[in-house]
Design a protein around this motif. Structure first.
Motif, PDB file in Angstrom:
ATOM      1  N   GLN A 216       0.825  -1.203   0.000  1.00 12.61           N
ATOM      2  CA  GLN A 216       0.000   0.000   0.000  1.00 12.61           C
ATOM      3  C   GLN A 216       0.865   1.260   0.000  1.00 12.61           C
ATOM      4  N   MET A 217       1.922   1.246   0.800  1.00 13.58           N
ATOM      5  CA  MET A 217       2.826   2.381   0.811  1.00 13.58           C
ATOM      6  C   MET A 217       3.495   2.557  -0.552  1.00 13.58           C
ATOM      7  N   SER A 218       3.919   1.463  -1.154  1.00 15.44           N
ATOM      8  CA  SER A 218       4.567   1.522  -2.461  1.00 15.44           C
ATOM      9  C   SER A 218       3.620   2.089  -3.505  1.00 15.44           C
ATOM     10  N   ALA A 219       2.357   1.661  -3.463  1.00 16.01           N
ATOM     11  CA  ALA A 219       1.364   2.160  -4.419  1.00 16.01           C
ATOM     12  C   ALA A 219       1.121   3.650  -4.235  1.00 16.01           C
ATOM     13  N   ALA A 220       1.355   4.151  -3.009  1.00 16.57           N
ATOM     14  CA  ALA A 220       1.174   5.576  -2.727  1.00 16.57           C
ATOM     15  C   ALA A 220       2.458   6.374  -2.956  1.00 16.57           C
ATOM     16  N   GLY A 221       3.500   5.714  -3.495  1.00 16.30           N
ATOM     17  CA  GLY A 221       4.756   6.404  -3.761  1.00 16.30           C
ATOM     18  C   GLY A 221       5.609   6.612  -2.531  1.00 16.30           C
ATOM     19  N   ILE A 222       5.504   5.671  -1.578  1.00 19.08           N
ATOM     20  CA  ILE A 222       6.253   5.781  -0.325  1.00 19.08           C
ATOM     21  C   ILE A 222       7.092   4.528  -0.121  1.00 19.08           C
ATOM     22  N   THR A 223       8.358   4.718   0.221  1.00 23.32           N
ATOM     23  CA  THR A 223       9.242   3.607   0.544  1.00 23.32           C
ATOM     24  C   THR A 223       9.287   3.424   2.056  1.00 23.32           C
ATOM     25  N   VAL A 224       9.154   2.165   2.503  1.00 23.84           N
ATOM     26  CA  VAL A 224       9.204   1.851   3.926  1.00 23.84           C
ATOM     27  C   VAL A 224      10.372   0.909   4.185  1.00 23.84           C
ATOM     28  N   ALA A 225      11.212   1.265   5.137  1.00 23.98           N
ATOM     29  CA  ALA A 225      12.317   0.400   5.547  1.00 23.98           C
ATOM     30  C   ALA A 225      12.239   0.188   7.051  1.00 23.98           C
ATOM     31  N   ARG A 226      12.224  -1.073   7.471  1.00 27.61           N
ATOM     32  CA  ARG A 226      12.152  -1.386   8.901  1.00 27.61           C
ATOM     33  C   ARG A 226      13.500  -1.900   9.385  1.00 27.61           C
ATOM     34  N   THR A 227      13.942  -1.364  10.526  1.00 25.26           N
ATOM     35  CA  THR A 227      15.233  -1.716  11.101  1.00 25.26           C
ATOM     36  C   THR A 227      15.045  -2.228  12.518  1.00 25.26           C
ATOM     37  N   LEU A 228      15.693  -3.326  12.846  1.00 24.19           N
ATOM     38  CA  LEU A 228      15.700  -3.823  14.218  1.00 24.19           C
ATOM     39  C   LEU A 228      16.675  -2.985  15.030  1.00 24.19           C
ATOM     40  N   THR A 229      16.188  -2.394  16.121  1.00 23.17           N
ATOM     41  CA  THR A 229      17.039  -1.515  16.922  1.00 23.17           C
ATOM     42  C   THR A 229      17.404  -2.094  18.281  1.00 23.17           C
ATOM     43  N   GLY A 230      16.755  -3.199  18.679  1.00 25.88           N
ATOM     44  CA  GLY A 230      17.094  -3.796  19.962  1.00 25.88           C
ATOM     45  C   GLY A 230      16.224  -4.996  20.272  1.00 25.88           C
ATOM     46  N   SER A 231      16.614  -5.750  21.285  1.00 25.48           N
ATOM     47  CA  SER A 231      15.835  -6.901  21.732  1.00 25.48           C
ATOM     48  C   SER A 231      16.054  -7.094  23.220  1.00 25.48           C
ATOM     49  N   GLU A 232      15.091  -7.753  23.868  1.00 33.78           N
ATOM     50  CA  GLU A 232      15.177  -7.950  25.315  1.00 33.78           C
ATOM     51  C   GLU A 232      14.381  -9.188  25.699  1.00 33.78           C
ATOM     52  N   TRP A 233      14.973 -10.044  26.524  1.00 36.52           N
ATOM     53  CA  TRP A 233      14.297 -11.237  27.029  1.00 36.52           C
ATOM     54  C   TRP A 233      13.748 -10.949  28.418  1.00 36.52           C
ATOM     55  N   SER A 234      12.627 -11.588  28.750  1.00 38.28           N
ATOM     56  CA  SER A 234      12.020 -11.362  30.064  1.00 38.28           C
ATOM     57  C   SER A 234      12.933 -11.870  31.171  1.00 38.28           C
TER      58      SER A 234
END
Length: 321
Positions: A216-234
């Motif tokens: 949907q973003m691509s069809a609207a002329g928008i590029t989306v990039a997702r980056t993992l910034t951290g993780s945590e275990w309980s």
């Protein structure tokens, strides 16, 4: 604490997995001892949690939630309050029934609980798993909570009578790192893997939602990039179902940019990320940054693939950049 949301939906330009959350109260003093002798005390903490959480969540009182819950559950609670206020719906009262517990070793300030969730006005009683932490002030606060489907409930309830241990001690670092990498890849539909079993909530809902969102973003002329910034275990994990039951939190950032030079990116007010973060107007800028949380309840066996028992996903901020 997460609550069912049968009214999930997609915004005009955004489809994402919507799962609600609410908070838990400060509780009793720290409890030490074996699971068999401590269960009544933990049941008392859970009962106090139910009473305070229902009031704070139904009333949309974010300040009260902050005193009763800690990260990452607090962020899900705030998102749930934001959605409730914007849609004009209040969250239902609830209470846990038939709880079972995994109590910790004496030096661990945490415990796990699995119970059925009775919701006011609802016939169904989903099963959920909660993780509580004792804070520096001596109060117990909810830190993680995920609902599980009926077929996953027996595994979640198998923590009954177990002794909770350190989540990082029960699983080797190499296994934890590999699980983080594969789960993040699976959330963005970047192939499959051998470390995590096929999952309806992970592959058919969360990853599928990302794929549609990306299209949907691509069809609207928008590029989306997702980056993992951290993780945590309980802090606490527990032996269960032939493996280790534990929570994993992933922190990620979405960067939205216009394909056209000089263009702007706009997320409409009805998009789930905008609603969850409390905006009452569209969010627009040359680029947008979306911070988000994803919490997984995992059953990790000594060998073979881990099982995703349940998960939560929400945006925590949407900002022009």
């Amino acid at each position: 604490m997460s609550l069912p949301n049968p009214r999930r939906g997609a915004g005009a330009l955004l489809l994402a997995l919507l799962l609600t959350a609410c908070a838990g109260p400060a509780g009793e003093p720290a409890v030490a001892g074996t699971p068999g002798t401590s269960s009544p005390a933990y049941a008392s903490i859970l009962a106090a949690f139910d009473e305070a959480d229902s009031a704070a969540s139904a009333g949309g009182n974010v300040e009260a939630l902050k005193g009763q819950e800690t990260s990452p559950s607090l962020q899900f609670s705030v998102a749930a309050v934001n959605r409730a206020k914007i849609t004009g719906r209040s969250q239902p009262a609830f209470r846990h029934t038939d709880p079972v517990f995994a109590a910790p070793h004496e030096d661990l300030p945490c415990f796990l609980a699995t119970a059925s969730l009775r919701l006011t006005g609802e016939e169904m009683s989903p099963v959920d798993v909660s993780h509580f932490l004792k804070g520096p002030d001596g109060a117990w606060r909810l830190s993680h909570n995920v609902q599980v489907s009926a077929d996953m409930a027996p595994a979640a309830r198998s923590i009954a009578g177990a002794t909770a241990g350190s989540g990082t001690a029960l699983l080797p670092e190499s296994q934890r790192s590999a699980l983080v990498a594969e789960l993040f890849a699976r959330t963005i539909a970047a192939g499959t893997g051998e470390l995590v079993a096929p999952s309806r909530v992970l592959d058919q809902q969360l990853a599928a939602g990302w794929s549609i969102y990306h299209q949907q973003m691509s069809a609207a002329g928008i590029t989306v990039a997702r980056t993992l910034t951290g993780s945590e275990w309980s802090a606490c994990a527990a032996p269960a179902g032939g493996g280790v039951l534990t929570f994993l939190t992933l922190y990620a950032t979405d960067r939205l940019t216009a394909d056209r030079k000089g263009g702007r990116v706009t997320l409409p007010v009805e998009s789930p990320d905008v609603t969850a973060t409390g905006h009452r107007e569209p969010v627009s800028g040359e680029a947008l940054t979306v911070s988000r949380l994803e919490v997984f309840l995992l059953l990790v066996p000594p060998t073979g693939a881990a099982t995703v028992l349940g998960l939560l996903d929400t945006a925590t901020s949407v900002e022009p950049t």
